[in-house]
Write a protein that holds these residues in place. Sequence first.
Motif, PDB file in Angstrom:
ATOM      1  N   PHE A 203       0.821  -1.217   0.000  1.00  0.00           N
ATOM      2  CA  PHE A 203       0.000   0.000   0.000  1.00  0.00           C
ATOM      3  C   PHE A 203       0.853   1.263   0.000  1.00  0.00           C
ATOM      4  CE2 PHE A 203      -2.066  -3.100   3.041  1.00  0.00           C
ATOM      5  CZ  PHE A 203      -2.662  -3.849   2.043  1.00  0.00           C
ATOM      6  N   GLY A 204       2.010   1.178  -0.686  1.00  0.00           N
ATOM      7  CA  GLY A 204       2.848   2.355  -0.882  1.00  0.00           C
ATOM      8  C   GLY A 204       3.622   2.815   0.327  1.00  0.00           C
ATOM      9  N   LEU A 205       3.873   1.927   1.300  1.00  0.00           N
ATOM     10  CA  LEU A 205       4.573   2.304   2.522  1.00  0.00           C
ATOM     11  C   LEU A 205       6.062   2.482   2.265  1.00  0.00           C
ATOM     12  CD1 LEU A 205       4.864   2.679   5.600  1.00  0.00           C
ATOM     13  CD2 LEU A 205       5.053   0.186   5.785  1.00  0.00           C
ATOM     14  N   VAL A 206       6.576   3.649   2.616  1.00  0.00           N
ATOM     15  CA  VAL A 206       8.009   3.938   2.624  1.00  0.00           C
ATOM     16  C   VAL A 206       8.305   4.707   3.903  1.00  0.00           C
ATOM     17  CG1 VAL A 206       9.944   5.046   1.476  1.00  0.00           C
ATOM     18  CG2 VAL A 206       8.113   4.039   0.100  1.00  0.00           C
ATOM     19  N   ASN A 207       9.315   4.237   4.672  1.00  0.00           N
ATOM     20  CA  ASN A 207       9.581   4.845   5.978  1.00  0.00           C
ATOM     21  C   ASN A 207      11.079   4.793   6.295  1.00  0.00           C
ATOM     22  OD1 ASN A 207       8.743   4.011   9.436  1.00  0.00           O
ATOM     23  ND2 ASN A 207       9.356   5.950   8.555  1.00  0.00           N
ATOM     24  N   PRO A 208      11.854   5.806   5.846  1.00  0.00           N
ATOM     25  CA  PRO A 208      13.262   5.889   6.238  1.00  0.00           C
ATOM     26  C   PRO A 208      13.410   6.633   7.565  1.00  0.00           C
ATOM     27  CG  PRO A 208      12.787   7.566   4.612  1.00  0.00           C
ATOM     28  CD  PRO A 208      11.494   6.819   4.833  1.00  0.00           C
ATOM     29  N   SER A 209      14.456   6.288   8.326  1.00  0.00           N
ATOM     30  CA  SER A 209      14.728   6.975   9.588  1.00  0.00           C
ATOM     31  C   SER A 209      16.224   6.988   9.845  1.00  0.00           C
ATOM     32  CB  SER A 209      14.000   6.305  10.759  1.00  0.00           C
ATOM     33  OG  SER A 209      14.478   4.993  10.979  1.00  0.00           O
ATOM     34  N   VAL A 210      16.672   7.979  10.628  1.00  0.00           N
ATOM     35  CA  VAL A 210      18.077   8.141  10.985  1.00  0.00           C
ATOM     36  C   VAL A 210      18.165   8.477  12.466  1.00  0.00           C
ATOM     37  CG1 VAL A 210      20.187   9.492  10.646  1.00  0.00           C
ATOM     38  CG2 VAL A 210      18.752   8.923   8.679  1.00  0.00           C
ATOM     39  N   ARG A 211      19.139   7.852  13.151  1.00  0.00           N
ATOM     40  CA  ARG A 211      19.410   8.171  14.551  1.00  0.00           C
ATOM     41  C   ARG A 211      20.911   8.379  14.711  1.00  0.00           C
ATOM     42  NH1 ARG A 211      17.424   7.962  19.696  1.00  0.00           N
ATOM     43  NH2 ARG A 211      18.909   7.442  21.334  1.00  0.00           N
TER      44      ARG A 211
ATOM     45  N   LEU B 139       7.517   9.268   6.756  1.00  0.00           N
ATOM     46  CA  LEU B 139       6.657   8.147   6.377  1.00  0.00           C
ATOM     47  C   LEU B 139       5.641   8.604   5.356  1.00  0.00           C
ATOM     48  CD1 LEU B 139       5.059   5.505   8.680  1.00  0.00           C
ATOM     49  CD2 LEU B 139       3.568   6.845   7.185  1.00  0.00           C
ATOM     50  N   ARG B 140       5.402   7.752   4.374  1.00  0.00           N
ATOM     51  CA  ARG B 140       4.323   7.990   3.435  1.00  0.00           C
ATOM     52  C   ARG B 140       3.698   6.657   3.046  1.00  0.00           C
ATOM     53  NH1 ARG B 140       3.229   5.942  -1.410  1.00  0.00           N
ATOM     54  NH2 ARG B 140       2.536   7.969  -2.157  1.00  0.00           N
ATOM     55  N   ALA B 141       2.406   6.690   2.767  1.00  0.00           N
ATOM     56  CA  ALA B 141       1.674   5.517   2.296  1.00  0.00           C
ATOM     57  C   ALA B 141       0.403   6.000   1.620  1.00  0.00           C
ATOM     58  CB  ALA B 141       1.341   4.569   3.447  1.00  0.00           C
ATOM     59  N   ASP B 142       0.022   5.325   0.527  1.00  0.00           N
ATOM     60  CA  ASP B 142      -1.229   5.710  -0.124  1.00  0.00           C
ATOM     61  C   ASP B 142      -2.433   5.071   0.556  1.00  0.00           C
ATOM     62  OD1 ASP B 142      -1.578   3.042  -1.256  1.00  0.00           O
ATOM     63  OD2 ASP B 142      -0.074   3.589  -2.734  1.00  0.00           O
ATOM     64  N   GLY B 143      -2.206   3.954   1.257  1.00  0.00           N
ATOM     65  CA  GLY B 143      -3.272   3.345   2.048  1.00  0.00           C
ATOM     66  C   GLY B 143      -4.428   2.778   1.262  1.00  0.00           C
ATOM     67  N   GLU B 144      -4.291   2.613  -0.028  1.00  0.00           N
ATOM     68  CA  GLU B 144      -5.400   2.124  -0.854  1.00  0.00           C
ATOM     69  C   GLU B 144      -5.411   0.594  -0.870  1.00  0.00           C
ATOM     70  OE1 GLU B 144      -5.268   3.939  -4.687  1.00  0.00           O
ATOM     71  OE2 GLU B 144      -5.726   5.929  -3.929  1.00  0.00           O
ATOM     72  N   TYR B 145      -5.807   0.026   0.246  1.00  0.00           N
ATOM     73  CA  TYR B 145      -5.816  -1.427   0.337  1.00  0.00           C
ATOM     74  C   TYR B 145      -7.187  -1.989  -0.052  1.00  0.00           C
ATOM     75  CZ  TYR B 145      -7.731  -0.251   4.996  1.00  0.00           C
ATOM     76  OH  TYR B 145      -8.465   0.266   6.029  1.00  0.00           O
ATOM     77  N   PRO B 146      -7.209  -3.190  -0.652  1.00  0.00           N
ATOM     78  CA  PRO B 146      -8.486  -3.811  -1.022  1.00  0.00           C
ATOM     79  C   PRO B 146      -9.171  -4.400   0.209  1.00  0.00           C
ATOM     80  CG  PRO B 146      -6.674  -5.249  -1.596  1.00  0.00           C
ATOM     81  CD  PRO B 146      -6.055  -3.978  -1.088  1.00  0.00           C
ATOM     82  N   PHE B 147     -10.489  -4.488   0.155  1.00  0.00           N
ATOM     83  CA  PHE B 147     -11.248  -5.128   1.215  1.00  0.00           C
ATOM     84  C   PHE B 147     -12.529  -5.696   0.628  1.00  0.00           C
ATOM     85  CE2 PHE B 147     -12.797  -0.800   1.027  1.00  0.00           C
ATOM     86  CZ  PHE B 147     -14.166  -0.903   1.212  1.00  0.00           C
TER      87      PHE B 147
END
Length: 668
Positions: free
Chosen positions: A184-192, A210-218
């Motif tokens: 569902f388009g999830l991309v999540n980079p992080s730095v510490r 973080l970004r995601a389109d969240g267009e999941y089927p149901f």
Amino acid sequence: MHFFDLRRTMCLLGTWLCACAYLPAQQVDTTTYQLSGVEVVEKARPVTTREGAPLQLLDRTGIERLGLQDLSEAVCRFSGVTVKDYGGIGGLKTVSVRSLGAQHTAVSYDGVTITNAQSGQVDISRFSLDNVEAVSLSIGQTDQIFQTARMYASAGALNIQTETPRLEDTRPYRLQGQVKAGSFGLVNPSVRYEQRLSKPYALSFHTDWLRADGEYPFTFTNGNIVTEEKRKNSDIKSFRTELNLFADWQQQGTLRVKGYWFDSKRGLPGSVILYNDYHKERLQNRNGFVQAVYENRFNEYLSFKGQGKFDYSWTRYQDFHSQYIDGEQRDVYTQREYYVSGALLYSSIQYVSFSVAEDFFVNTLDATTPKCSFPTRYTSLTALAVQYKSSRLTATASLLGTFITEELEIGEAAADRKRLSPAFSLSYRILSSQNLRVRASYKDIFRTPTFNDLYYDRIGNKELESEKAQQYNLGLTWSGAVSPIRLEYISITADGFYNRVTDKIVALPTMFIWKMMNMGKVNIKGVDVNLSTRFTLPHELFLQLDGSYSWQEATDATDKDSKIYGHQIPYTPLHSGNVSVAFENPWINISWLLTAVGERYALQQNIEANRIDSYVEQQLSFNRSFRWKGCTIWFHAEIVNLGDVTYDVIRYYPMPGRSYRGGIKITY
């Protein structure tokens, strides 16, 4: 899943948990230690089986072992908890403990409480799990008496503890980068990044996007009609950053200063209703705070802890529709909080400690909505506590005094509020040779009506009383080891509880409109069982088994002549539980999680039309870490909702089906 299948699953789970209680063992209390602070020091973690009131803990090792990627996933592993999830990675998530409601649950971040005076609920989806060292949940009053008065003022507390610098003598810095991606388009980079500035000072910086389109089927079911749909307007973009300064001045005390900023833009997908595919609402949140915690032990008898915080929260809601002027409705809400706290701990008498804490804070709300009253709330909390602690007995008593006054720029404010709230807990080891303990606790607490309850346009009611809750808990705890079968560790807790809520704040229809009223009474009784075991196997193999089970009967007790009297309150399952199995080995670690939730009701009347089906969800995770050229590399991959189960946590808000995610973390 049919209810019969769920009942069979829950019975098997309960049988497994109870059967383990009969394993023989003999061991005294054990304590786990963690390294924290600017210099390498010891800090004892609480022993959950020794606490006088229920306490559950999940640390960084457990989080990585189970492949958890979201704070709400970690909280769901605790018994007695209901997480309201409105679906998708961008959905709002709130925490309720033992059916008391999210307004009765405090959320603290590195020891300082997060609040929302407007709604009383904290959305935990805005906190990242990437830099969290431990998550704990306490119910009732904990044995920790050296804390702020605000932590005495809730029925339960979710404590989030972030990582502190772990710097080696040979290297004054530490860099960690992580990238996660998924369905569902999830991309999540992080730095510490962590840096030792000098001997007493260290710095840490964490940021993620973080970004995601969240267009999941149901799957949508309406009677005999079953259609495949796709979630709309469920996208999210968020940015989060933290900056921490640590100081350890030895005899002069320690200081931790935190700056935090969070910015998110998300769609509100709305409920899925037949013939209604309108989804255009948008929500933007900006939240920032600066907080400082200073602690000093003056001598072997007297310790001091001081805190201060400024919190800013800005929320914009937009709805686009032709029914509005210019085609748009826009509401903006701005909250501010100013907070100071001081606490003293005195321990001159053997086995006995005393503490006093004083908190003062100011909350304001500005809004662009019509007839906003622009309220300001002044709150003073004073907590007194005494504790007796020996090798076999721990007994704690506390008294919280609350004074609240408010003023409005427009209109007449609610009356001042004054109340005393007592609490008591004890834990006693029954046999000196066995770590078998009995514990009991009581707490009388209340929650103040929120700004929305009191002053929201036409619906608010400034005559509202505070919502009161009485908590009773009686339990047994045991921990030990069984050497012949390589059982390295086993911990079992079983608690029976009874809660009574009076003057419950509910929305009721009057002659023309709905209005907030003190009309509710709820009786809540139940059982929480928790089990944790770890087996040591040949060839460097380990097996970790954890499970929890909750039975909660939370029924309306307002009016015997009402058609909802004795009915289960909304969104509270009678049965719920979870199981996790983690297999650690030199090749690739594997974990399996199962979550089972019984049927619930979306509305107060327990009829078939309001019933929400039970469900069983599974997750399979894989992870592997290794060293390479001075770096630690950690891979992980998960299959979420392994069985592709269709279910709702909140009615008409479908959850995603089967999905995938994975990532890599490199630490240097």
